[in-house]
Design a protein around this motif. Structure first.
Motif, PDB file in Angstrom:
ATOM      1  N   PHE A 195       0.842  -1.202   0.000  1.00 15.77           N
ATOM      2  CA  PHE A 195       0.000   0.000   0.000  1.00 15.77           C
ATOM      3  C   PHE A 195       0.877   1.253   0.000  1.00 15.77           C
ATOM      4  O   PHE A 195       0.458   2.324  -0.448  1.00 15.77           O
ATOM      5  N   VAL A 198       1.066   2.895  -3.257  1.00 19.11           N
ATOM      6  CA  VAL A 198      -0.071   3.785  -3.551  1.00 19.11           C
ATOM      7  C   VAL A 198       0.186   5.161  -2.935  1.00 19.11           C
ATOM      8  O   VAL A 198      -0.046   6.202  -3.569  1.00 19.11           O
ATOM      9  N   SER A 201       2.785   6.986  -4.934  1.00 20.74           N
ATOM     10  CA  SER A 201       2.163   7.448  -6.179  1.00 20.74           C
ATOM     11  C   SER A 201       1.387   8.749  -5.941  1.00 20.74           C
ATOM     12  O   SER A 201       1.498   9.709  -6.717  1.00 20.74           O
ATOM     13  N   MET A 202       0.645   8.792  -4.851  1.00 22.53           N
ATOM     14  CA  MET A 202      -0.117  10.010  -4.534  1.00 22.53           C
ATOM     15  C   MET A 202       0.813  11.153  -4.136  1.00 22.53           C
ATOM     16  O   MET A 202       0.541  12.311  -4.452  1.00 22.53           O
ATOM     17  N   TYR A 206       0.333  14.620  -6.036  1.00 17.85           N
ATOM     18  CA  TYR A 206      -0.155  15.792  -5.300  1.00 17.85           C
ATOM     19  C   TYR A 206       0.977  16.601  -4.657  1.00 17.85           C
ATOM     20  O   TYR A 206       0.716  17.549  -3.909  1.00 17.85           O
ATOM     21  N   THR A 208       3.175  16.031  -2.171  1.00 13.01           N
ATOM     22  CA  THR A 208       2.978  16.104  -0.729  1.00 13.01           C
ATOM     23  C   THR A 208       3.530  14.831  -0.094  1.00 13.01           C
ATOM     24  O   THR A 208       4.163  14.016  -0.777  1.00 13.01           O
ATOM     25  N   SER A 211      -0.187   9.898   4.179  1.00 16.50           N
ATOM     26  CA  SER A 211      -0.222   8.745   5.061  1.00 16.50           C
ATOM     27  C   SER A 211      -1.681   8.328   5.192  1.00 16.50           C
ATOM     28  O   SER A 211      -2.539   8.850   4.473  1.00 16.50           O
ATOM     29  N   VAL A 212      -1.958   7.377   6.094  1.00 14.30           N
ATOM     30  CA  VAL A 212      -3.288   6.762   6.147  1.00 14.30           C
ATOM     31  C   VAL A 212      -3.960   7.046   7.481  1.00 14.30           C
ATOM     32  O   VAL A 212      -3.334   6.919   8.539  1.00 14.30           O
ATOM     33  N   TYR A 213      -5.233   7.419   7.440  1.00 15.83           N
ATOM     34  CA  TYR A 213      -6.067   7.490   8.629  1.00 15.83           C
ATOM     35  C   TYR A 213      -7.276   6.596   8.374  1.00 15.83           C
ATOM     36  O   TYR A 213      -7.864   6.641   7.295  1.00 15.83           O
TER      37      TYR A 213
ATOM     38  N   LEU B 156     -10.185   6.047  -3.618  1.00 12.16           N
ATOM     39  CA  LEU B 156      -8.895   6.009  -4.313  1.00 12.16           C
ATOM     40  C   LEU B 156      -9.126   5.457  -5.714  1.00 12.16           C
ATOM     41  O   LEU B 156      -9.663   4.360  -5.877  1.00 12.16           O
ATOM     42  N   ILE B 169     -13.220  10.327 -10.773  1.00 14.84           N
ATOM     43  CA  ILE B 169     -13.034  11.177  -9.591  1.00 14.84           C
ATOM     44  C   ILE B 169     -14.285  12.029  -9.359  1.00 14.84           C
ATOM     45  O   ILE B 169     -14.753  12.173  -8.221  1.00 14.84           O
ATOM     46  N   GLY B 180     -12.575  12.191  -4.485  1.00 16.95           N
ATOM     47  CA  GLY B 180     -11.950  11.147  -5.281  1.00 16.95           C
ATOM     48  C   GLY B 180     -10.484  11.516  -5.379  1.00 16.95           C
ATOM     49  O   GLY B 180     -10.150  12.678  -5.627  1.00 16.95           O
ATOM     50  N   VAL B 181      -9.595  10.570  -5.125  1.00 18.22           N
ATOM     51  CA  VAL B 181      -8.159  10.845  -5.110  1.00 18.22           C
ATOM     52  C   VAL B 181      -7.490  10.034  -6.214  1.00 18.22           C
ATOM     53  O   VAL B 181      -7.746   8.836  -6.345  1.00 18.22           O
ATOM     54  N   ASP B 182      -6.666  10.698  -7.018  1.00 19.24           N
ATOM     55  CA  ASP B 182      -5.927  10.010  -8.082  1.00 19.24           C
ATOM     56  C   ASP B 182      -4.803   9.195  -7.439  1.00 19.24           C
ATOM     57  O   ASP B 182      -3.805   9.735  -6.987  1.00 19.24           O
ATOM     58  N   ALA B 183      -4.996   7.871  -7.398  1.00 20.81           N
ATOM     59  CA  ALA B 183      -4.041   6.996  -6.700  1.00 20.81           C
ATOM     60  C   ALA B 183      -2.958   6.467  -7.632  1.00 20.81           C
ATOM     61  O   ALA B 183      -2.023   5.823  -7.159  1.00 20.81           O
ATOM     62  N   GLY B 184      -3.073   6.724  -8.948  1.00 22.30           N
ATOM     63  CA  GLY B 184      -2.008   6.302  -9.860  1.00 22.30           C
ATOM     64  C   GLY B 184      -2.466   5.343 -10.940  1.00 22.30           C
ATOM     65  O   GLY B 184      -3.631   5.343 -11.348  1.00 22.30           O
ATOM     66  N   ALA B 185      -1.538   4.507 -11.374  1.00 21.53           N
ATOM     67  CA  ALA B 185      -1.738   3.624 -12.523  1.00 21.53           C
ATOM     68  C   ALA B 185      -2.731   2.502 -12.209  1.00 21.53           C
ATOM     69  O   ALA B 185      -2.915   2.118 -11.062  1.00 21.53           O
ATOM     70  N   ARG B 187      -2.467  -0.590 -12.542  1.00 24.86           N
ATOM     71  CA  ARG B 187      -1.902  -1.771 -11.869  1.00 24.86           C
ATOM     72  C   ARG B 187      -1.914  -1.648 -10.347  1.00 24.86           C
ATOM     73  O   ARG B 187      -1.789  -2.652  -9.648  1.00 24.86           O
ATOM     74  N   LEU B 188      -2.053  -0.426  -9.822  1.00 20.99           N
ATOM     75  CA  LEU B 188      -2.100  -0.276  -8.361  1.00 20.99           C
ATOM     76  C   LEU B 188      -3.395  -0.837  -7.783  1.00 20.99           C
ATOM     77  O   LEU B 188      -3.518  -0.995  -6.564  1.00 20.99           O
ATOM     78  N   ARG B 190      -3.970  -3.745  -7.773  1.00 20.10           N
ATOM     79  CA  ARG B 190      -3.521  -4.964  -7.065  1.00 20.10           C
ATOM     80  C   ARG B 190      -3.208  -4.693  -5.596  1.00 20.10           C
ATOM     81  O   ARG B 190      -3.097  -5.634  -4.808  1.00 20.10           O
ATOM     82  N   HIS B 191      -3.026  -3.420  -5.240  1.00 18.26           N
ATOM     83  CA  HIS B 191      -2.821  -3.065  -3.827  1.00 18.26           C
ATOM     84  C   HIS B 191      -4.097  -2.492  -3.204  1.00 18.26           C
ATOM     85  O   HIS B 191      -4.341  -2.662  -2.015  1.00 18.26           O
ATOM     86  N   LEU B 192      -4.901  -1.791  -4.008  1.00 14.38           N
ATOM     87  CA  LEU B 192      -6.154  -1.221  -3.479  1.00 14.38           C
ATOM     88  C   LEU B 192      -7.151  -2.327  -3.135  1.00 14.38           C
ATOM     89  O   LEU B 192      -7.804  -2.288  -2.089  1.00 14.38           O
ATOM     90  N   ILE B 214      -6.906   9.683   3.355  1.00 16.12           N
ATOM     91  CA  ILE B 214      -5.487   9.921   3.091  1.00 16.12           C
ATOM     92  C   ILE B 214      -5.089  11.270   3.683  1.00 16.12           C
ATOM     93  O   ILE B 214      -5.650  12.308   3.306  1.00 16.12           O
ATOM     94  N   ILE B 217      -3.131  15.421   1.867  1.00 16.75           N
ATOM     95  CA  ILE B 217      -3.683  16.032   0.646  1.00 16.75           C
ATOM     96  C   ILE B 217      -4.761  17.000   1.088  1.00 16.75           C
ATOM     97  O   ILE B 217      -5.694  16.604   1.780  1.00 16.75           O
TER      98      ILE B 217
END
Lengths: 224, 224
Positions: A195, A198, A201-202, A206, A208, A211-213, B156, B169, B180-185, B187-188, B190-192, B214, B217
């Motif tokens: 994770f 991810v 990537s953000m 962005y 910045t 982290s995760v909450y 995400l 988003i 809505g947050v742009d989390a990337g490609a 292929r991610l 697989r982690h989300l 998150i 941001i």
């Protein structure tokens, strides 16, 4: 409690060590190079004057003096390093915050590894230690900025031994001033570690340090 | 915009559909069983009186009338279903919120699948569609409770097509009233997807419905 940090001269390891020392704990940064570890500890002490004792020494010596060991090393070389320290780590609580990540032109991504996570790999290589996973998602940059409030950055803790997990949760609370959250079984490290890809990537998208909450859990895990 | 939801009679699909209809969008719940889809839509309309049109029909008919399709089906049978709908899905934006999870006595865990994620599997099976991943972490229970504020539950979004990702988003913002947050490609995914196993683990531990926010941001992705 005395906490050794293997990989204690890296940004993540030294950041966690600094926060624990500021919270009053005795922290030993470990490194393959004892002089480098001592120099890093001295720099942190000079800069931040933590309440707790913060020193640096060779990995095996650091582990020898500690009750609890945080593994904060890069995944490259992880298996070899862990294997070489297996004897000194026997009987101790080992907290992995290792993130096996790869980077290519499409950005960061979790590596596909045989044991599915670095924490599970360490558990296989350290049959006489108790493993937990934690601290994967804290930004090294924010750990080092002591004026950055980490209390809304949750530390997700996984492990199969409930008593050890309670210890890790208390350590997490010392590091961030916020919450350690019981995320479940050790094998969930296979989802916590990547994770971080991810989050990185953000961070790029962005500009910045994310982290995760976790929403839905009342402060300190009190759901009443 | 007209949005079809495949798996629209399941708790996640109907919850997302309900929230989109409440936000004023035209939503078509799709199911293998047209009558069941129509009945579910009628029940939601009767109960919540959403501003937007909400109806139900067979999967292929729902897709046919939609610009954007949300895949909210269980992973079991996912490949067969997606393959059977490939022709009607050609040229459309397909948003996967499929979570390939397994459950055993140690709790929930992400499945190890050949394509690494349901979204990547769908992308392989739908070469003429544009894939994105989103909505993995919203609790179905909270989606259905319209008085539950979702604005701190981030969606995400991953995908390789920037224009489509911007559309997803915007949809995410309609569903939650938050980000809505742009989390990337893509292929991610697989982690989300398997991170949902961590959330379910915490739901059991803390007797609640968790989701993800998150940190770092600023609201609406404005980092200035």
């Amino acid at each position: 409690m005395t906490i050794a940090i293997i990989g204690g001269t890296g940004p993540q390891g030294s950041g966690i060590g600094l926060r624990l020392a500021v919270a009053g704990e005795h922290v030993i940064l470990g490194s393959r190079d004892a002089e480098r570890a001592a120099a890093e500890a001295a720099t942190l002490v000079d800069t931040h004057r933590p309440d707790g004792r913060l020193e640096g020494m060779a990995n095996a010596d650091a582990i020898d003096q500690a009750d609890t060991v945080i593994l904060a090393v890069p995944y490259k070389g992880h298996a070899e390093l862990v294997t070489s320290l297996a004897d000194t780590l026997a009987g101790k609580l080992v907290i992995s915050c290792v993130n096996p990540l790869a980077f290519d032109k499409r950005g960061p991504v979790g590596m596909q590894i045989e044991d599915l996570s670095a924490a599970e790999e360490a558990a296989r290589l350290l049959p006489e230690s108790t493993l937990a996973g934690a601290f994967h998602h804290l930004s090294a940059v924010n750990l080092h900025k002591l004026d950055h409030d980490l209390s809304h950055e949750d530390v997700l803790v996984c492990g199969d031994d409930q008593e050890s997990k309670a210890t890790v949760i208390r350590l997490a609370e010392l590091v961030t001033g916020g919450r350690g959250v019981d995320a479940g079984a050790l094998r969930l490290a296979r989802h916590l570690e990547p994770f971080t890809a991810v989050l990185i990537s953000m961070n790029k998208r962005y500009k910045t340090n994310t982290s995760v909450y976790i929403t839905g859990i009342r402060q300190n895990g009190d759901t009443k």
